[in-house]
Design an enzyme around this catalytic site. Structure first.
Site, short mmCIF file in Angstrom:
data_model
loop_
_atom_site.label_atom_id
_atom_site.label_comp_id
_atom_site.label_asym_id
_atom_site.label_seq_id
_atom_site.Cartn_x
_atom_site.Cartn_y
_atom_site.Cartn_z
N ASP A 12 0.81 -1.35 0.00
CA ASP A 12 0.00 -0.07 -0.10
C ASP A 12 0.99 1.19 0.03
O ASP A 12 0.24 2.30 0.56
CB ASP A 12 -1.02 0.01 1.18
CG ASP A 12 -1.77 -1.24 1.45
OD1 ASP A 12 -2.22 -1.64 0.31
OD2 ASP A 12 -1.79 -1.83 2.31
N LYS A 15 2.11 2.27 -5.24
CA LYS A 15 2.97 1.92 -6.19
C LYS A 15 2.36 2.07 -7.89
O LYS A 15 2.95 2.25 -8.59
CB LYS A 15 3.35 0.20 -6.32
CG LYS A 15 4.34 0.06 -5.11
CD LYS A 15 4.57 -1.50 -5.00
CE LYS A 15 3.34 -2.14 -4.26
NZ LYS A 15 2.85 -2.17 -3.24
N GLY A 39 -4.28 -4.29 -4.56
CA GLY A 39 -5.15 -3.55 -5.27
C GLY A 39 -4.63 -1.98 -5.51
O GLY A 39 -4.00 -1.42 -4.61
N HIS A 40 -4.72 -1.60 -6.83
CA HIS A 40 -4.01 -0.29 -6.85
C HIS A 40 -5.06 0.66 -7.16
O HIS A 40 -6.05 0.54 -8.08
CB HIS A 40 -3.07 -0.43 -8.18
CG HIS A 40 -1.83 -1.22 -7.86
ND1 HIS A 40 -1.04 -1.98 -8.80
CD2 HIS A 40 -1.04 -1.25 -6.59
CE1 HIS A 40 -0.16 -2.58 -8.21
NE2 HIS A 40 0.01 -2.14 -6.91
N GLN A 216 2.52 -5.55 -3.14
CA GLN A 216 2.73 -5.86 -1.82
C GLN A 216 4.18 -5.09 -1.43
O GLN A 216 4.59 -4.12 -2.19
CB GLN A 216 2.87 -7.23 -1.33
CG GLN A 216 1.54 -7.89 -1.22
CD GLN A 216 1.04 -8.72 -2.60
OE1 GLN A 216 2.00 -9.17 -3.45
NE2 GLN A 216 -0.41 -8.37 -3.15
P1 IMP Z 1 -2.45 -12.97 1.65
O1 IMP Z 1 -1.73 -12.41 0.53
O2 IMP Z 1 -3.78 -12.61 1.13
O3 IMP Z 1 -2.17 -14.27 1.70
O4 IMP Z 1 -2.11 -12.03 2.92
C1 IMP Z 1 -0.99 -12.28 3.59
C2 IMP Z 1 -0.52 -10.91 4.30
O5 IMP Z 1 -0.29 -10.19 3.32
C3 IMP Z 1 -1.64 -10.12 5.01
O6 IMP Z 1 -1.14 -9.47 6.06
C4 IMP Z 1 -2.33 -9.25 3.88
O7 IMP Z 1 -2.98 -8.14 4.65
C5 IMP Z 1 -0.98 -8.81 3.31
N1 IMP Z 1 -1.11 -8.10 1.89
C6 IMP Z 1 -1.50 -8.96 0.80
N2 IMP Z 1 -1.65 -8.15 -0.24
C7 IMP Z 1 -1.53 -6.96 0.08
C8 IMP Z 1 -1.42 -5.65 -0.43
O8 IMP Z 1 -1.60 -5.48 -1.62
N3 IMP Z 1 -1.30 -4.70 0.43
C9 IMP Z 1 -0.95 -4.59 1.98
N4 IMP Z 1 -0.80 -6.20 2.35
C10 IMP Z 1 -1.38 -6.99 1.67
#
Ligand code: IMP
Length: 416
Positions: A12, A15, A39-40, A216
């Site tokens: 977040d 990017k 999510g962008h 991420q």
């Molecule tokens: P997962 O990727 O859904 O398995 O989540 C694993 C961890 O990564 C959790 O803490 C999510 O909140 C975090 N996470 C996954 N994608 C994002 C993102 O795009 N932004 C922020 N945190 C993310």
């Protein structure tokens, strides 16, 4: 020339808008890992676009690739494509690598169940990302090649394995066979699925600019992040060649994106959170997840984390986002170092037991009161805002290349 954009924090960082800016003169933009956990949000004029799988360069009308390291939810991808088409955005230049893995609906249930059954939940997005990568590494993952093949026996075989590994009802095989080989999928994917690395290599041969859009952030990386509170893919710059079949020599520049403060949506220790006015950042920074709508945890800028992240990613230039959110604070605080068992350290300890014992050493600089969201020239910023940027450059030993002061395309200060 390949420019890589990576998040230096916990996701977040903004990017998407950086990709949008840097892809102005690019011919291709590629996503290389993760899926619709990302999510962008891009704001162009009054229109807000929310993208989950598709790289932001699509809004510039350039080739957009969903490369081999990704995991993709076909239904969500189709609805993303439909949304873009409704806004008259050309989607004919979007390609999927056949080796990208398919997120099955049942993976979302498994993700949810695993979250609920853990002693301490990770806080996943429940989009099935972890189970899809687990399937990949356990070698029963379904790939886009399987969906467009003339021979569906391999697909069926994989589904039978999935049913037996998870002790599911056999009827699921037929149900998924129908869905995955449906006309709806075929008519979309047959023309999109290809070897995306051939496109990349061709662009490089013609000396075109390629942008790799990381998803991420570094501390969510499966190997380098705050394990187990991480995602399941390689989120650092290494992911840019792992996920594309490029090699590290192809990479020319790494842009590391950091917010002027820190946010996090998972569980686990988050030292920068100490004494941070979370509600201020939630309100002023709109710190709610694009994908899940969850309120983010907020903290000050964390320099030890950034130093480690810059080293891991090989960052050449920084992009600082959301500087405008700090306007109005009397003092700007930042984590200068950590104290670990009485010793001062300036890096993120990868030993989780040590990390749980670090205490943030917080320092401050004067803030500024003026609204800076209307400026797009560095010299117009109040002295205190500029000094904060110079402090970051000095402490992190890396130059800032651009600063965002608002969500609009134009609200960007280009520094060098
Ligand atoms: P997962 O990727 O859904 O398995 O989540 C694993 C961890 O990564 C959790 O803490 C999510 O909140 C975090 N996470 C996954 N994608 C994002 C993102 O795009 N932004 C922020 N945190 C993310």
């Amino acid at each position: 020339m390949v420019n890589v954009i990576v998040g230096l924090q916990l996701g977040d960082e903004g990017k998407g808008r950086v990709t949008d800016y840097l892809s102005e003169d690019a011919s291709v933009v590629a996503r290389v890992q993760g899926g619709n956990n990302a999510g962008h949000t891009i704001t162009i004029k009054d229109k807000v676009y929310k993208l989950h799988h598709i790289p932001c360069g699509v809004l510039r009308g350039i080739k957009s690739l969903l490369c081999a390291g990704m995991v993709i939810d076909p239904d969500i991808l189709i609805s993303e494509l439909e949304n873009l088409e409704q806004s008259n955005i050309d989607t004919s230049n979007i390609y999927i690598d056949g080796s990208a893995h398919v997120i099955l609906d049942l993976y979302k249930n498994i993700d949810g169940m695993q979250e609920n059954n853990r002693n301490t939940s990770i806080g996943t997005t429940k989009r099935g990302i972890g189970p899809a990568y687990s399937a990949k590494y356990a070698r029963y993952g379904i790939r886009f090649w399987d969906l467009i093949s003339n021979d569906y026996s391999i697909l069926k075989n994989k589904l039978e394995n999935i049913v037996s590994f998870f002790n599911l009802d056999n009827s699921i095989v037929d149900e998924y066979m129908d869905k995955l080989t449906s006309e709806k999928y075929l008519s979309r994917f047959k023309k999109m699925v290809c070897e995306t690395h051939l496109i990349l290599q061709n662009e490089l041969k013609h000396e075109n600019k390629v942008i790799i859009e990381g998803a991420q952030g570094a501390f969510l990386d499966i190997d380098y992040g705050m394990y187990p509170f991480v995602t399941s893919s390689c989120t650092t710059s290494a992911g840019s060649f792992l996920g594309t079949r490029l090699n590290y020599k192809d990479i020319n520049l790494v842009y590391g994106v950091t917010k002027a403060y820190t946010t996090y949506v998972g569980n686990g220790y988050f030292p920068a959170e100490q004494d941070c006015p979370t509600q201020y950042f939630l309100d002023k920074g709109g710190e709610y997840g694009t994908t899940t709508g969850r309120a983010r945890r907020c903290g000050w800028l964390d320099l030890p984390m950034l130093k480690s992240s810059i080293a891991i990613n090989g960052v050449d230039k920084l992009v600082l986002t959301k500087l405008d959110v700090l306007s109005g604070l009397e003092k700007i605080y930042y984590v200068n170092s950590y104290s670990l068992d009485g010793e001062i350290i300036d890096y993120y300890p990868s030993d989780p037991y040590a990390f749980s014992r670090v205490k943030p050493i917080i320092e401050s600089v004067p803030g500024w009161q003026e609204d800076i969201s209307c400026h797009n020239l560095l010299y117009k910023l109040p002295n205190a805002a500029r000094d904060f940027c110079y402090l970051m450059e000095e402490k992190l030993n890396t130059k800032i290349s651009a600063i965002s002061v608002g969500p609009e395309r134009e609200q960007l200060i280009k520094c060098n």
